[in-house]
Design a protein around this motif. Structure first.
Motif, PDB file in Angstrom:
ATOM      1  N   ILE A 102     -14.534  14.280  -6.088  1.00  0.00           N
ATOM      2  CA  ILE A 102     -13.438  14.724  -5.447  1.00  0.00           C
ATOM      3  C   ILE A 102     -12.883  16.234  -5.347  1.00  0.00           C
ATOM      4  CG2 ILE A 102     -11.038  14.213  -4.672  1.00  0.00           C
ATOM      5  CD1 ILE A 102     -11.519  11.390  -5.494  1.00  0.00           C
ATOM      6  N   TYR A 159     -14.527  22.040   0.912  1.00  0.00           N
ATOM      7  CA  TYR A 159     -13.994  21.973   2.408  1.00  0.00           C
ATOM      8  C   TYR A 159     -12.960  23.061   2.166  1.00  0.00           C
ATOM      9  CZ  TYR A 159     -10.551  19.874   5.786  1.00  0.00           C
ATOM     10  OH  TYR A 159      -9.885  19.806   6.965  1.00  0.00           O
ATOM     11  N   LEU A 193     -13.087  11.485  -9.951  1.00  0.00           N
ATOM     12  CA  LEU A 193     -12.446  12.764 -10.090  1.00  0.00           C
ATOM     13  C   LEU A 193     -13.153  13.921  -9.804  1.00  0.00           C
ATOM     14  CD1 LEU A 193      -9.569  13.274 -10.707  1.00  0.00           C
ATOM     15  CD2 LEU A 193     -10.431  13.318 -12.976  1.00  0.00           C
ATOM     16  N   VAL A 217     -14.438  11.247   0.992  1.00  0.00           N
ATOM     17  CA  VAL A 217     -14.274   9.903   1.271  1.00  0.00           C
ATOM     18  C   VAL A 217     -14.960   9.520   2.589  1.00  0.00           C
ATOM     19  CG1 VAL A 217     -12.882   7.817   1.455  1.00  0.00           C
ATOM     20  CG2 VAL A 217     -12.226   9.549  -0.310  1.00  0.00           C
ATOM     21  N   VAL A 239      -4.259   8.647  -1.503  1.00  0.00           N
ATOM     22  CA  VAL A 239      -5.127   7.210  -1.088  1.00  0.00           C
ATOM     23  C   VAL A 239      -4.300   6.111  -0.914  1.00  0.00           C
ATOM     24  CG1 VAL A 239      -6.645   5.800  -1.922  1.00  0.00           C
ATOM     25  CG2 VAL A 239      -7.386   8.019  -1.813  1.00  0.00           C
ATOM     26  N   ALA A 240      -3.269   6.068  -1.678  1.00  0.00           N
ATOM     27  CA  ALA A 240      -2.413   4.838  -1.648  1.00  0.00           C
ATOM     28  C   ALA A 240      -1.383   4.898  -0.675  1.00  0.00           C
ATOM     29  CB  ALA A 240      -1.858   4.803  -3.025  1.00  0.00           C
ATOM     30  N   ASN A 241      -1.940   5.030   0.595  1.00  0.00           N
ATOM     31  CA  ASN A 241      -0.770   5.073   1.593  1.00  0.00           C
ATOM     32  C   ASN A 241      -1.504   4.271   2.796  1.00  0.00           C
ATOM     33  OD1 ASN A 241      -1.569   6.621   4.117  1.00  0.00           O
ATOM     34  ND2 ASN A 241      -2.127   8.079   2.361  1.00  0.00           N
ATOM     35  N   ALA A 257      -6.231  16.969 -15.343  1.00  0.00           N
ATOM     36  CA  ALA A 257      -6.820  15.894 -14.937  1.00  0.00           C
ATOM     37  C   ALA A 257      -6.077  14.667 -14.703  1.00  0.00           C
ATOM     38  CB  ALA A 257      -7.940  15.478 -15.795  1.00  0.00           C
ATOM     39  N   LYS A 280       2.374   4.431  -2.750  1.00  0.00           N
ATOM     40  CA  LYS A 280       2.208   5.070  -4.075  1.00  0.00           C
ATOM     41  C   LYS A 280       3.284   4.314  -4.997  1.00  0.00           C
ATOM     42  CE  LYS A 280       4.150   9.477  -5.616  1.00  0.00           C
ATOM     43  NZ  LYS A 280       4.484  11.006  -5.066  1.00  0.00           N
ATOM     44  N   ALA A 330       0.570  -1.366  -0.064  1.00  0.00           N
ATOM     45  CA  ALA A 330      -0.052  -0.060  -0.031  1.00  0.00           C
ATOM     46  C   ALA A 330       0.700   1.142   0.003  1.00  0.00           C
ATOM     47  CB  ALA A 330      -0.877  -0.038   1.298  1.00  0.00           C
ATOM     48  N   THR A 351     -10.517   6.140  -9.055  1.00  0.00           N
ATOM     49  CA  THR A 351     -10.016   7.603  -9.017  1.00  0.00           C
ATOM     50  C   THR A 351     -10.863   8.267 -10.274  1.00  0.00           C
ATOM     51  OG1 THR A 351      -8.019   6.871  -8.156  1.00  0.00           O
ATOM     52  CG2 THR A 351      -7.791   9.007  -9.182  1.00  0.00           C
ATOM     53  N   ARG A 408     -11.517  15.959   3.277  1.00  0.00           N
ATOM     54  CA  ARG A 408     -11.392  16.775   2.329  1.00  0.00           C
ATOM     55  C   ARG A 408     -11.922  16.393   0.956  1.00  0.00           C
ATOM     56  NH1 ARG A 408      -7.920  20.933  -0.714  1.00  0.00           N
ATOM     57  NH2 ARG A 408      -6.511  19.337  -1.447  1.00  0.00           N
ATOM     58  N   ASP A 409     -11.213  15.007   0.639  1.00  0.00           N
ATOM     59  CA  ASP A 409     -11.609  14.499  -0.703  1.00  0.00           C
ATOM     60  C   ASP A 409     -12.980  13.643  -0.712  1.00  0.00           C
ATOM     61  OD1 ASP A 409      -9.207  14.900  -1.489  1.00  0.00           O
ATOM     62  OD2 ASP A 409      -8.154  13.303  -1.327  1.00  0.00           O
ATOM     63  N   LEU A 445       2.534   0.489  -6.113  1.00  0.00           N
ATOM     64  CA  LEU A 445       1.112   0.679  -6.942  1.00  0.00           C
ATOM     65  C   LEU A 445       1.442   1.239  -8.327  1.00  0.00           C
ATOM     66  CD1 LEU A 445      -1.591   1.580  -4.265  1.00  0.00           C
ATOM     67  CD2 LEU A 445      -0.759  -0.686  -4.932  1.00  0.00           C
ATOM     68  N   LEU A 491      -3.755  15.562 -11.293  1.00  0.00           N
ATOM     69  CA  LEU A 491      -4.831  15.512 -10.274  1.00  0.00           C
ATOM     70  C   LEU A 491      -5.146  14.133  -9.872  1.00  0.00           C
ATOM     71  CD1 LEU A 491      -6.665  17.113  -8.189  1.00  0.00           C
ATOM     72  CD2 LEU A 491      -8.500  16.905 -10.027  1.00  0.00           C
ATOM     73  N   ALA A 492      -5.306  13.167 -10.834  1.00  0.00           N
ATOM     74  CA  ALA A 492      -5.584  11.905 -10.557  1.00  0.00           C
ATOM     75  C   ALA A 492      -4.394  11.296 -10.013  1.00  0.00           C
ATOM     76  CB  ALA A 492      -5.709  11.012 -11.827  1.00  0.00           C
ATOM     77  N   ARG A 493      -3.357  11.591 -10.306  1.00  0.00           N
ATOM     78  CA  ARG A 493      -2.156  11.090  -9.673  1.00  0.00           C
ATOM     79  C   ARG A 493      -1.772  11.529  -8.097  1.00  0.00           C
ATOM     80  NH1 ARG A 493       2.654  10.241 -12.153  1.00  0.00           N
ATOM     81  NH2 ARG A 493       2.828   8.225 -13.351  1.00  0.00           N
ATOM     82  N   GLU A 494      -2.340  12.631  -8.018  1.00  0.00           N
ATOM     83  CA  GLU A 494      -2.155  13.085  -6.917  1.00  0.00           C
ATOM     84  C   GLU A 494      -3.276  12.642  -5.704  1.00  0.00           C
ATOM     85  OE1 GLU A 494      -3.197  17.281  -6.492  1.00  0.00           O
ATOM     86  OE2 GLU A 494      -3.622  16.899  -4.349  1.00  0.00           O
ATOM     87  N   ILE A 495      -4.403  12.304  -6.298  1.00  0.00           N
ATOM     88  CA  ILE A 495      -5.426  11.543  -5.320  1.00  0.00           C
ATOM     89  C   ILE A 495      -4.849  10.245  -5.063  1.00  0.00           C
ATOM     90  CG2 ILE A 495      -7.744  10.762  -5.245  1.00  0.00           C
ATOM     91  CD1 ILE A 495      -8.475  13.268  -7.096  1.00  0.00           C
ATOM     92  N   TYR A 496      -4.569   9.554  -6.191  1.00  0.00           N
ATOM     93  CA  TYR A 496      -4.068   8.250  -6.061  1.00  0.00           C
ATOM     94  C   TYR A 496      -3.020   8.365  -4.990  1.00  0.00           C
ATOM     95  CZ  TYR A 496      -2.735   3.549  -7.920  1.00  0.00           C
ATOM     96  OH  TYR A 496      -2.349   2.427  -7.930  1.00  0.00           O
ATOM     97  N   ALA A 497      -1.971   9.147  -5.357  1.00  0.00           N
ATOM     98  CA  ALA A 497      -0.929   8.898  -4.022  1.00  0.00           C
ATOM     99  C   ALA A 497      -1.477   9.356  -2.820  1.00  0.00           C
ATOM    100  CB  ALA A 497       0.122  10.201  -4.436  1.00  0.00           C
TER     101      ALA A 497
END
Lengths: 127, 127
Positions: free
Chosen positions: A116, A123, A113, B74, B28-30, B17, A31, A29, A109, B71-72, A34, B20-26
């Motif tokens: 979010i 927020y 998108l 979720v 969440v991926a922790n 986009a 970055k 889990a 994602t 914030r996201d 994955l 942004l997707a990369r950022e969201i992914y990063a």
DNA sequence: CTGCATCCCCGGCGATACTG
DNA sequence: CAGTATCGCCGGGGATGCAG
């Protein structure tokens, strides 16, 4: 009697399996792991191809991530004794199974998108 | 003409986009975010219940993780103006969708636990 | 009980240089 | 081209204290 002595080890095994699962989970889990799994998909890539494709990852982190994934049997590493050397990486069967779930996160994602982005704006501008 | 001027912004949007997707992914991926999402499942939990359930997470990291997820969009945060204060956390619809994919990763870990352990042993005792 | 701020340290990570 | 080793820094994250 056998029941009694076997109870403790059984419980201990459950605990050990849990903590192992936790550790594996934590290892996967992150970055970079994955992203590497996503990038490999069904292809076979060389070290520098991966390095370019993953973008943003450093030489060191890629090596480190690949070692971890290789150790866990998620990626397969093939070395060709040529000069210059050539090393191919590909997902194992376990890796492809994992990739499927990772793809689910990617799909999530993309799917959310917009929501979010909206949630973030709400927020950040609350009050 | 309209086609020409609209081309550039469209490409820019795609790029934006993606990042942004990369950022969201990063984000969440922790480890902690995924563990919190897993723990929440379909329940509504208070701060300290989460703190206890996630085990290993510090006060600070839980706060930080929850803020990010809130914030996201979720997780949903409900404050009761009682004394002592009470705050409930639960997954939003987006959060539950994400949880489904996260559950896939958990299932993967359980499914391949044995193979991973074997792979590790092979790796560690190679040569 | 929950949340925010402060301090401080350990370790992740990038940069660089060197082998095969 | 691929991998390992070393160094140095910046920041994540733990501990603690205070507020509401």
């Amino acid at each position: 009697m056998t029941e009694q002595v076997s109870r403790m080890p059984a419980d201990a095994d459950v605990t050990r399996a849990d903590s192992l699962a936790r550790e594996i989970y934590a290892g996967v889990a992150n970055k970079w792991a994955l992203l590497v799994i996503n990038t490999l998909e069904d292809r076979t890539l060389r070290f520098n191809e991966l390095r370019t494709a993953v973008d943003g990852i450093s030489h060191k982190m890629l090596t480190q991530t690949l070692r971890g994934l290789e150790r866990d049997g998620v990626v397969d590493r093939t070395v060709y004794a040529t000069v210059p050397p050539r090393v191919d990486y590909r997902l194992t069967e376990a890796g492809r199974a994992l990739r499927d779930t990772v793809n689910g996160m990617c799909a999530w994602t993309r799917r959310y998108l917009g929501e979010i982005e909206a949630a973030r704006h709400r927020y950040d501008t609350r009050d």
